[in-house]
Design a protein around this motif. Structure first.
Motif, mmCIF file in Angstrom:
data_model
loop_
_atom_site.group_PDB
_atom_site.id
_atom_site.type_symbol
_atom_site.label_atom_id
_atom_site.label_comp_id
_atom_site.label_asym_id
_atom_site.label_seq_id
_atom_site.Cartn_x
_atom_site.Cartn_y
_atom_site.Cartn_z
ATOM 1 N N TRP A 1 7.465 15.381 -2.833
ATOM 2 C CA TRP A 1 6.062 14.961 -2.700
ATOM 3 C C TRP A 1 5.470 15.802 -1.579
ATOM 4 N N GLN A 2 4.888 16.944 -1.932
ATOM 5 C CA GLN A 2 4.473 17.963 -0.971
ATOM 6 C C GLN A 2 3.228 17.610 -0.184
ATOM 7 N N ARG A 3 2.234 17.077 -0.881
ATOM 8 C CA ARG A 3 0.953 16.697 -0.278
ATOM 9 C C ARG A 3 0.501 15.393 -0.907
ATOM 10 N N ARG A 4 -0.585 14.849 -0.408
ATOM 11 C CA ARG A 4 -1.044 13.537 -0.869
ATOM 12 C C ARG A 4 -1.165 13.466 -2.387
ATOM 13 N N LYS A 5 -1.721 14.484 -3.008
ATOM 14 C CA LYS A 5 -1.880 14.493 -4.470
ATOM 15 C C LYS A 5 -1.137 15.672 -5.081
ATOM 16 N N GLU A 6 0.115 15.878 -4.659
ATOM 17 C CA GLU A 6 0.885 17.011 -5.161
ATOM 18 C C GLU A 6 2.378 16.703 -5.132
ATOM 19 N N LEU A 7 2.904 16.322 -6.278
ATOM 20 C CA LEU A 7 4.344 16.118 -6.429
ATOM 21 C C LEU A 7 4.904 17.291 -7.220
ATOM 22 N N LEU A 8 5.933 17.905 -6.691
ATOM 23 C CA LEU A 8 6.555 19.067 -7.323
ATOM 24 C C LEU A 8 7.802 18.625 -8.068
ATOM 25 N N LEU A 9 7.806 18.816 -9.379
ATOM 26 C CA LEU A 9 8.986 18.593 -10.208
ATOM 27 C C LEU A 9 9.666 19.946 -10.365
ATOM 28 N N LYS A 10 10.906 20.033 -9.905
ATOM 29 C CA LYS A 10 11.632 21.295 -9.944
ATOM 30 C C LYS A 10 12.029 21.652 -11.386
ATOM 31 N N ALA A 11 12.046 22.945 -11.671
ATOM 32 C CA ALA A 11 12.497 23.440 -12.968
ATOM 33 C C ALA A 11 13.909 22.927 -13.236
ATOM 34 N N GLY A 12 14.224 22.679 -14.503
ATOM 35 C CA GLY A 12 15.538 22.177 -14.885
ATOM 36 C C GLY A 12 15.558 20.675 -15.114
ATOM 37 N N ALA A 13 14.400 20.031 -15.001
ATOM 38 C CA ALA A 13 14.336 18.591 -15.231
ATOM 39 C C ALA A 13 14.531 18.298 -16.718
ATOM 40 N N LEU B 1 7.606 12.219 4.051
ATOM 41 C CA LEU B 1 7.936 12.245 2.623
ATOM 42 C C LEU B 1 8.057 13.670 2.086
ATOM 43 N N SER B 2 7.301 14.607 2.651
ATOM 44 C CA SER B 2 7.322 15.984 2.147
ATOM 45 C C SER B 2 8.639 16.687 2.423
ATOM 46 N N GLU B 3 9.457 16.127 3.295
ATOM 47 C CA GLU B 3 10.720 16.761 3.665
ATOM 48 C C GLU B 3 11.924 16.160 2.945
ATOM 49 N N ILE B 4 11.678 15.250 2.014
ATOM 50 C CA ILE B 4 12.759 14.536 1.336
ATOM 51 C C ILE B 4 12.829 14.956 -0.132
ATOM 52 N N GLU B 5 14.026 15.267 -0.589
ATOM 53 C CA GLU B 5 14.226 15.508 -2.021
ATOM 54 C C GLU B 5 14.507 14.161 -2.676
ATOM 55 N N VAL C 1 0.868 -1.166 0.000
ATOM 56 C CA VAL C 1 0.000 0.000 0.000
ATOM 57 C C VAL C 1 0.907 1.219 0.000
ATOM 58 N N HIS C 2 0.797 2.034 -1.021
ATOM 59 C CA HIS C 2 1.616 3.234 -1.113
ATOM 60 C C HIS C 2 0.797 4.406 -0.604
ATOM 61 N N LYS C 3 1.396 5.185 0.260
ATOM 62 C CA LYS C 3 0.674 6.350 0.740
ATOM 63 C C LYS C 3 1.641 7.445 1.145
ATOM 64 N N LYS D 1 17.312 5.088 -1.268
ATOM 65 C CA LYS D 1 16.061 4.449 -0.870
ATOM 66 C C LYS D 1 14.945 4.947 -1.789
ATOM 67 N N THR D 2 14.155 4.022 -2.337
ATOM 68 C CA THR D 2 13.116 4.405 -3.291
ATOM 69 C C THR D 2 11.877 4.944 -2.586
ATOM 70 N N LEU D 3 11.058 5.637 -3.356
ATOM 71 C CA LEU D 3 9.772 6.108 -2.854
ATOM 72 C C LEU D 3 8.927 4.910 -2.415
ATOM 73 N N HIS D 4 9.017 3.829 -3.168
ATOM 74 C CA HIS D 4 8.302 2.599 -2.817
ATOM 75 C C HIS D 4 8.706 2.132 -1.422
ATOM 76 N N ASP D 5 10.013 2.102 -1.148
ATOM 77 C CA ASP D 5 10.509 1.661 0.157
ATOM 78 C C ASP D 5 9.995 2.532 1.284
ATOM 79 N N ARG D 6 9.901 3.829 1.017
ATOM 80 C CA ARG D 6 9.524 4.779 2.065
ATOM 81 C C ARG D 6 8.029 4.881 2.291
ATOM 82 N N SER D 7 7.195 4.394 1.348
ATOM 83 C CA SER D 7 5.757 4.611 1.475
ATOM 84 C C SER D 7 4.935 3.334 1.598
ATOM 85 N N VAL D 8 5.585 2.190 1.698
ATOM 86 C CA VAL D 8 4.850 0.938 1.831
ATOM 87 C C VAL D 8 4.428 0.757 3.284
ATOM 88 N N VAL D 9 3.161 0.458 3.474
ATOM 89 C CA VAL D 9 2.613 0.203 4.793
ATOM 90 C C VAL D 9 2.219 -1.257 4.870
#
Length: 121
Positions: free
Chosen positions: A30-42, A12-16, A5-7, A112-120
């Protein structure tokens, strides 16, 4: 059998996170539940992923739509402004022009992947 379960959580909001795949790369928060910020320069993958017959696959078609939606924020294959996405997979499809599970492509400074950090469990 336990299903992953990813959530989102506050930690998570404090990690680049760094995204790198198929020549694309970017910094993501990943700022909020439904808000991922991609920084300029990608950097965006220039060529879409294709089916064996040479046609665009489903995710590449969606990638074309996402890129068209944000064309005013892209110049020469690089984003010129920060962009918000509602999900990790939408962000990944935008960056790599189609593709696989973004949960495994976003990594923190320790690898560490986002998957690793958000699995419950």
């Amino acid at each position: 059998m336990i299903k992953d379960v990813h959530k989102w959580n506050k930690e998570l909001s404090e990690i680049e996170f760094t995204f790198t795949d198929r020549g694309s790369e970017g910094k993501v928060f990943w700022q909020r539940r439904k808000e991922l910020l991609l920084k300029a320069g990608a950097k965006l993958t220039p060529d879409p992923q294709l089916n064996k017959d040479g046609s665009l696959n489903f995710s590449a078609k969606f990638g074309k739509t996402l890129r068209a939606d944000h064309e005013d924020k892209i110049k020469d294959g690089v984003t010129t402004q920060d962009i918000i996405f509602p999900s990790p997979n939408e962000l990944g499809i935008f960056l790599r022009f189609g593709g696989d599970n973004t949960w495994l492509s976003l990594k923190d400074k320790d690898g560490k992947t986002l998957h690793d950090r958000s699995v419950v469990e």
